[in-house]
Design an enzyme around this catalytic site. Structure first.
Site, PDB file in Angstrom:
ATOM      1  N   GLN A 154       0.841  -1.190   0.000  1.00 41.13           N
ATOM      2  CA  GLN A 154       0.000   0.000   0.000  1.00 41.13           C
ATOM      3  C   GLN A 154       0.880   1.245   0.000  1.00 41.13           C
ATOM      4  OE1 GLN A 154      -2.469  -1.878   3.424  1.00 41.13           O
ATOM      5  NE2 GLN A 154      -3.583  -0.058   2.824  1.00 41.13           N
ATOM      6  N   SER A 157      -0.260   6.231   3.361  1.00 37.58           N
ATOM      7  CA  SER A 157       0.082   7.225   4.377  1.00 37.58           C
ATOM      8  C   SER A 157       1.245   8.114   3.942  1.00 37.58           C
ATOM      9  CB  SER A 157       0.442   6.535   5.694  1.00 37.58           C
ATOM     10  OG  SER A 157      -0.671   5.849   6.223  1.00 37.58           O
ATOM     11  N   SER A 189       4.496  -1.012   4.378  1.00 40.29           N
ATOM     12  CA  SER A 189       5.047  -2.303   4.817  1.00 40.29           C
ATOM     13  C   SER A 189       5.456  -3.156   3.616  1.00 40.29           C
ATOM     14  CB  SER A 189       4.010  -3.068   5.641  1.00 40.29           C
ATOM     15  OG  SER A 189       3.661  -2.350   6.801  1.00 40.29           O
ATOM     16  N   GLU A 272      -8.843  -4.339   5.059  1.00 38.97           N
ATOM     17  CA  GLU A 272      -7.799  -4.416   6.084  1.00 38.97           C
ATOM     18  C   GLU A 272      -8.408  -4.573   7.466  1.00 38.97           C
ATOM     19  OE1 GLU A 272      -3.722  -2.050   7.427  1.00 38.97           O
ATOM     20  OE2 GLU A 272      -5.079  -1.148   5.986  1.00 38.97           O
ATOM     21  N   SER A 395      -6.581   4.626  12.877  1.00 35.16           N
ATOM     22  CA  SER A 395      -6.365   4.626  14.319  1.00 35.16           C
ATOM     23  C   SER A 395      -7.624   4.193  15.068  1.00 35.16           C
ATOM     24  CB  SER A 395      -5.936   6.021  14.793  1.00 35.16           C
ATOM     25  OG  SER A 395      -7.016   6.928  14.640  1.00 35.16           O
ATOM     26  N   GLU A 397      -9.172   5.808  17.228  1.00 40.32           N
ATOM     27  CA  GLU A 397     -10.100   6.936  17.260  1.00 40.32           C
ATOM     28  C   GLU A 397     -10.923   7.007  15.969  1.00 40.32           C
ATOM     29  OE1 GLU A 397      -6.915   7.457  20.127  1.00 40.32           O
ATOM     30  OE2 GLU A 397      -6.888   7.071  17.978  1.00 40.32           O
TER      31      GLU A 397
END
Length: 426
Positions: A154, A157, A189, A272, A395, A397
């Site tokens: 991916q 980010s 990753s 994911e 996250s 949150e």
């Protein structure tokens, strides 16, 4: 798959019991049965790995990944890599019940383990191409991705766009039948081992941030791509920074329509967050209930009432997580997980945190001093790695916001970034 690896055909009406029997016979001929000692998995014996992210050298990690890919390709000769996928995509076209049965069979045998890059390739990017890719992209990528013949990471980010992924600034500018990419990604990753990446880039800065994104499949050997591994605190360098300098990618590698990048990204992230194939008895990264029980047995703590209570909290949490994931999977029969997957992802990260708390209480100083005792100091790799998944894939949150707004129907949080991306302070 190569021509010599073409899978066998399977009767689409085969019962789950007959399928299980045939799969068991194949695994018996191609893998070694797992050896366990008592209720705890291999308690006191053999290798003990509870790492969340690999602590390996480049060559060790590469060989580990290739070993997993080779195993998936062997399973692909029977269609066992894609039991409930369509036949035209290299699968067997069977039900999810058949796929779960295959998982139960495989867990009885020794296999090469897991790696995030392989999971991303076969579970996330292949699934995204299946859901949103053009016919040409599906024909080109689904089978080699699902069978791990090619590996893809991916490219989402960025240093300034993590949880707020829609705020990313990597640019893609149209130039005829190509796009020119400039920018930077981070926390990718396995990028150093990948042939391809799923890239989300900004193609229109003058609309709201969610609308100006476009997705591409990008070959990582393209001139102008630079991959730099990042040393992580748990050891190893599984994560990478990836830089793009005037990188050209053909428009026929675009996933979805121009401006649909956010839809592509959220589809990938929903896969994911879907942990429907994992559970308390599985062998997911970060260790299992059986390994935790094995450590408790080795420490002679299974008769201590306080420890027993803590162990049961972990076990019950795992069962709740497993049933929640099963329900989310049933709701996603269309092939695209919904926001309910966020609950499974949240339960998973909370479960790893709970496991870390329980094992810390059991081991005490043996976590910080390597005494050579089996199943003790190795838990450091779990403690150092587990917090990363409170961020990866969105996250905690973010997951709570998704659950609140899209599952429970609560009011959305006030936003100050609803105008054009170029007008948002950065």
């Amino acid at each position: 798959m190569t021509e010599t690896q073409q899978r066998v055909s399977v009767d689409p009406a085969m019962s789950v019991d007959d399928f299980t029997a045939a799969a068991t016979e194949w695994f018996q001929a191609n893998a070694e049965p797992k050896k366990s000692v008592g209720p705890g998995e291999g308690a006191g014996h053999g290798a003990f790995d509870v790492s969340v992210f690999a602590d390996m050298s480049f060559e060790q990690e590469r060989e580990h990944i290739l070993g997993i890919a080779d195993w998936i390709q062997r399973k692909a000769t029977q269609g066992y890599h894609a039991v409930d996928w369509a036949v035209e995509h290299g699968g067997l076209g069977l039900s999810r019940a058949h796929a779960r049965a295959l998982g139960r069979v495989e867990r009885q045998f020794e296999t090469p383990g897991t790696h995030e890059l392989v999971s991303v390739t076969v579970g996330l990017i292949a699934s995204t191409i299946q859901a949103l890719g053009s016919d040409a992209l599906q024909a080109r990528f689904i089978q080699p991705l699902r069978s791990a013949e090619i590996l893809a990471c991916q490219l989402f980010s960025e240093p300034g766009a993590g949880s707020d992924l829609a705020g990313l600034s990597t640019r893609a500018e149209r130039d005829g039948d190509e796009w020119v990419i400039n920018g930077q990604k981070v926390w990718s990753s396995g990028a150093q081992f990948s042939q391809w990446g799923e890239l989300i880039a900004r193609t229109d800065p003058d609309v709201i941030k969610h609308k100006g994104l476009t997705a591409f499949m990008l070959p990582l050997d393209t001139p102008g791509v630079e991959v730099r591994p990042i040393k992580q605190m748990s050891g190893g360098s599984s994560f990478c920074e990836v830089f793009f300098t005037d990188v050209r990618v053909a428009d026929d590698l675009r996933i979805g329509a121009v401006g649909d990048g956010w839809k592509v990204a959220t589809t990938t992230l929903s896969f994911e967050r879907d942990h429907s194939e994992s559970g308390s008895e599985g062998s997911a990264s970060g260790g299992s209930w059986k390994q935790l029980l094995g450590t408790a047995e080795r420490m002679g703590l299974t008769t201590d009432p306080v420890t027993r209570d803590k162990l049961m909290r972990v076990f019950i949490h795992g069962r709740v997580e497993s049933y929640t994931n099963r329900r989310a999977a049933d709701l996603a029969r269309s092939g695209m997980p919904g926001p309910e997957g966020s609950l499974g992802k949240l339960l998973w990260t909370e479960g790893m945190t709970l496991m870390a708390e329980v094992v810390s209480g059991m081991l005490g100083a043996k976590l910080t001093a390597d005494t050579g005792e089996w199943g003790t100091y190795e838990w450091n790799e779990h403690l150092l790695g587990a917090p990363g998944y409170r961020i990866a894939g969105g996250s905690d949150e973010v997951q709570r916001n998704i659950i609140g707004e899209r599952v429970l129907g609560l009011a959305r949080e006030p936003r100050a970034d609803t105008g054009p991306w170029t007008d948002i302070p950065r």
